[in-house]
Scaffold this motif. Structure first.
Motif, PDB file in Angstrom:
ATOM      1  N   SER A 168       0.735  -1.329  -0.035  1.00 48.41           N
ATOM      2  CA  SER A 168      -0.018  -0.094  -0.046  1.00 48.41           C
ATOM      3  C   SER A 168       0.982   1.276   0.162  1.00 48.41           C
ATOM      4  CB  SER A 168      -0.888  -0.054   1.249  1.00 48.41           C
ATOM      5  OG  SER A 168      -0.001  -0.127   2.354  1.00 48.41           O
ATOM      6  N   GLY A 169       1.868   1.149   0.628  1.00 49.15           N
ATOM      7  CA  GLY A 169       2.866   2.513   0.905  1.00 49.15           C
ATOM      8  C   GLY A 169       2.491   3.221   1.952  1.00 49.15           C
ATOM      9  N   GLY A 170       1.579   3.031   2.525  1.00 43.96           N
ATOM     10  CA  GLY A 170       0.964   3.983   3.778  1.00 43.96           C
ATOM     11  C   GLY A 170      -0.301   3.628   4.354  1.00 43.96           C
ATOM     12  N   GLY A 171      -0.922   4.200   5.504  1.00 43.74           N
ATOM     13  CA  GLY A 171      -1.941   3.675   5.946  1.00 43.74           C
ATOM     14  C   GLY A 171      -3.363   4.500   5.617  1.00 43.74           C
ATOM     15  N   ILE A 172      -3.858   4.860   6.794  1.00 44.08           N
ATOM     16  CA  ILE A 172      -5.240   5.432   6.602  1.00 44.08           C
ATOM     17  C   ILE A 172      -5.173   6.988   5.662  1.00 44.08           C
ATOM     18  CG2 ILE A 172      -5.503   6.439   8.724  1.00 44.08           C
ATOM     19  CD1 ILE A 172      -8.462   4.892   6.896  1.00 44.08           C
ATOM     20  N   MET A 173      -4.170   7.592   6.057  1.00 47.71           N
ATOM     21  CA  MET A 173      -3.901   8.866   5.396  1.00 47.71           C
ATOM     22  C   MET A 173      -3.735   8.665   3.853  1.00 47.71           C
ATOM     23  SD  MET A 173      -3.853  12.182   5.425  1.00 47.71           S
ATOM     24  CE  MET A 173      -3.054  13.232   6.430  1.00 47.71           C
ATOM     25  N   LEU A 174      -2.796   7.743   3.603  1.00 44.74           N
ATOM     26  CA  LEU A 174      -2.686   7.501   2.021  1.00 44.74           C
ATOM     27  C   LEU A 174      -4.048   6.949   1.313  1.00 44.74           C
ATOM     28  CD1 LEU A 174      -0.565   7.492  -0.384  1.00 44.74           C
ATOM     29  CD2 LEU A 174      -0.168   4.980   0.277  1.00 44.74           C
ATOM     30  N   ASP A 175      -4.725   6.031   2.186  1.00 45.03           N
ATOM     31  CA  ASP A 175      -5.773   5.296   1.452  1.00 45.03           C
ATOM     32  C   ASP A 175      -7.127   6.012   1.370  1.00 45.03           C
ATOM     33  OD1 ASP A 175      -7.187   2.900   0.667  1.00 45.03           O
ATOM     34  OD2 ASP A 175      -8.073   2.646   2.584  1.00 45.03           O
ATOM     35  N   GLN A 176      -7.555   6.845   2.495  1.00 44.56           N
ATOM     36  CA  GLN A 176      -8.579   7.550   2.607  1.00 44.56           C
ATOM     37  C   GLN A 176      -8.424   9.157   2.751  1.00 44.56           C
ATOM     38  OE1 GLN A 176     -11.545   7.538   6.002  1.00 44.56           O
ATOM     39  NE2 GLN A 176     -13.169   6.593   4.459  1.00 44.56           N
ATOM     40  N   GLY A 177      -7.420   9.400   3.734  1.00 41.35           N
ATOM     41  CA  GLY A 177      -7.236  10.940   4.006  1.00 41.35           C
ATOM     42  C   GLY A 177      -6.656  11.542   2.410  1.00 41.35           C
ATOM     43  N   ILE A 178      -6.047  10.752   1.542  1.00 40.53           N
ATOM     44  CA  ILE A 178      -5.642  11.477   0.199  1.00 40.53           C
ATOM     45  C   ILE A 178      -6.984  12.050  -0.179  1.00 40.53           C
ATOM     46  CG2 ILE A 178      -6.278   9.397  -1.112  1.00 40.53           C
ATOM     47  CD1 ILE A 178      -3.495  10.183  -2.505  1.00 40.53           C
ATOM     48  N   SER A 225      -6.391  22.101   8.570  1.00 38.31           N
ATOM     49  CA  SER A 225      -6.144  21.042   9.408  1.00 38.31           C
ATOM     50  C   SER A 225      -6.931  19.816   8.882  1.00 38.31           C
ATOM     51  CB  SER A 225      -6.425  21.479  10.753  1.00 38.31           C
ATOM     52  OG  SER A 225      -7.870  21.484  11.048  1.00 38.31           O
ATOM     53  N   LEU A 226      -6.409  18.687   8.951  1.00 38.54           N
ATOM     54  CA  LEU A 226      -7.019  17.389   8.467  1.00 38.54           C
ATOM     55  C   LEU A 226      -6.655  16.310   9.540  1.00 38.54           C
ATOM     56  CD1 LEU A 226      -6.065  16.270   4.872  1.00 38.54           C
ATOM     57  CD2 LEU A 226      -6.645  14.645   6.731  1.00 38.54           C
ATOM     58  N   HIS A 227      -7.873  15.870   9.760  1.00 36.53           N
ATOM     59  CA  HIS A 227      -7.492  14.513  10.502  1.00 36.53           C
ATOM     60  C   HIS A 227      -8.223  13.413   9.762  1.00 36.53           C
ATOM     61  CE1 HIS A 227      -8.675  11.882  14.410  1.00 36.53           C
ATOM     62  NE2 HIS A 227      -7.322  11.290  13.794  1.00 36.53           N
ATOM     63  N   SER A 228      -7.179  12.474   9.598  1.00 36.47           N
ATOM     64  CA  SER A 228      -7.431  11.142   9.008  1.00 36.47           C
ATOM     65  C   SER A 228      -7.401   9.977   9.892  1.00 36.47           C
ATOM     66  CB  SER A 228      -6.735  11.002   7.589  1.00 36.47           C
ATOM     67  OG  SER A 228      -6.784   9.712   7.016  1.00 36.47           O
ATOM     68  N   SER A 229      -8.465   9.227   9.846  1.00 35.89           N
ATOM     69  CA  SER A 229      -8.694   8.380  11.055  1.00 35.89           C
ATOM     70  C   SER A 229      -9.330   7.106  10.605  1.00 35.89           C
ATOM     71  CB  SER A 229      -9.543   8.966  12.221  1.00 35.89           C
ATOM     72  OG  SER A 229      -9.909   8.034  12.992  1.00 35.89           O
ATOM     73  N   ALA A 230      -8.680   5.972  11.195  1.00 38.05           N
ATOM     74  CA  ALA A 230      -9.315   4.539  10.817  1.00 38.05           C
ATOM     75  C   ALA A 230      -9.875   4.164  12.474  1.00 38.05           C
ATOM     76  CB  ALA A 230      -8.091   3.614  10.728  1.00 38.05           C
TER      77      ALA A 230
END
Ligand code: NAD
Length: 333
Positions: A168-178, A225-230
């Motif tokens: 994947s290359g990263g977690g929730i930020m790369l997956d959904q936060g993007i 400001s951005l919060h990307s969360s799983a």
């Protein structure tokens, strides 16, 4: 209607979603589908392949839709571009900036290339209304933004490919936060100063983050400001756009699961003289949507680009590279 000979590589959730959107559109002739896991193609009548290169070489499509895991995206995109095939690829554009740059090089080498990435949130009705409001200038200039995009992980979150960094290359930020980062970039511009906290707050043994907070600033002083969360146990999508003469609030997002709530956009004009309401409670204008047409709008833009009628507007390679640059910055804390 001109039919574009198309193949889909990767027939998981998104491959199937794109398949349905292309069928609804009517301008695509899906000649083959491909997935390394053959069972994901059960029930489809199209020619089936388990190896993407064979699928492309044998069927010689005019367009390819890439819906694989992130790690496979760059190689397939570059291969197709080199063969002069139009490409629609899912986000993220690879695992990292290096992957995105590889695709940019292939794009620049190709003759009359068509390449579009699936940043489909730009096509949600609430987002398109926000864009129109901002462009109208009736609320002045957008100067800052606050966004939260969160989901509740999943029962096997730690073992999903999404949390295997090599794939994947990263977690929730790369997956959904993007998607949220893309919207902030869309409305405010490129963020050049970034501070972040990227953490494993619940799934502590996972190689990727389950929460990422970022404070972002553009070269001309706009702030977000951005919060990307799983670990948002109740799914949430919320984006506030604060303008010099008003305020826009996007809440909820229509998705297949309907778990992000009703999609709505509200806006308010600054009214310190209290002509429309009490102080801090100006007149509200709200629109709600009950149908997600984002997949259809996106396919229509790709179709017109493949036919050479219109240029790709959303999800361009330049935007993909800029986003991956910002993500590299977020992860480099
Ligand atoms: N645009 C959006 O809103 C959105 C939403 C969800 C996922 N995505 C993206 O779509 C992509 C796929 O996600 P998904 O949710 O469909 O995952 P998924 O696991 O449901 O599907 C991925 C499929 O690709 C197949 N695959 C993997 N590598 C392959 C290869 N080399 N050749 C052929 N097939 C291969 C897998 O077997 C699987 O069936 C990811 O990049 C993801 O980030 C985008």
């Amino acid at each position: 209607m001109e039919k574009i000979k198309t193949v889909i590589i990767g027939m998981g959730r998104m491959g199937k979603t794109r398949y349905e959107a292309m069928k609804r559109h009517g301008g695509f002739e899906i000649t083959a589908i491909c997935d390394t896991a053959a069972h994901n193609m059960d029930g489809y009548k199209e020619k089936k392949y388990e190896r993407w290169q064979e699928c492309i070489d044998e069927t010689e499509p005019k367009a390819v839709i890439v819906c694989t895991y992130n790690a496979a995206i760059p190689e397939i995109v570059c291969y197709a571009l080199e063969k002069g095939i139009a490409v629609f690829s899912e986000k993220p554009p690879g695992r990292n900036l290096e992957d995105a740059l590889k695709m940019k090089e292939a794009y620049e080498r190709a003759e009359d290339p068509v390449l579009k990435f699936g940043f489909n949130h730009r096509y949600h009705n609430s987002v398109m209304e926000a864009r129109a409001l901002i462009d109208s200038k009736i609320l002045g200039e957008v100067i800052c933004a606050r966004g939260v995009y969160g989901k509740a992980g999943s029962p096997n979150f730690e073992t999903e490919w999404r949390n295997d960094t090599s794939i994947s290359g990263g977690g929730i930020m790369l997956d959904q936060g993007i998607h949220m980062l893309d919207l902030m970039y869309y409305f405010l511009g490129e963020f050049t100063e970034i501070q972040s906290s990227v953490d494993q707050l619940v799934w502590k043994d996972m190689p990727t983050e389950d929460s990422a907070f970022s404070i972002l600033r553009t070269g001309d002083g706009k702030v977000a400001s951005l919060h990307s969360s799983a670990i948002q146990w109740r799914h949430k999508f919320s984006l506030d756009l604060i303008c010099t003469k008003g305020f826009i609030s996007l809440n909820g997002l229509l998705t297949s699961t309907k778990s992000y709530g009703e999609e709505r956009i509200s806006y308010y004009r600054k009214d310190l003289e209290q002509k429309t309401g009490g102080l801090g409670k100006p007149m509200e204008h709200t629109m709600c949507f009950n149908e997600d047409q984002s997949w259809d709008y996106e396919m229509e833009e790709f179709y017109e680009a493949v036919r050479g009628k219109k240029a790709v507007v959303q999800g361009k390679i330049e935007d993909a590279v800029n986003l991956m640059k910002m993500l590299d910055n977020i992860y480099s804390v």
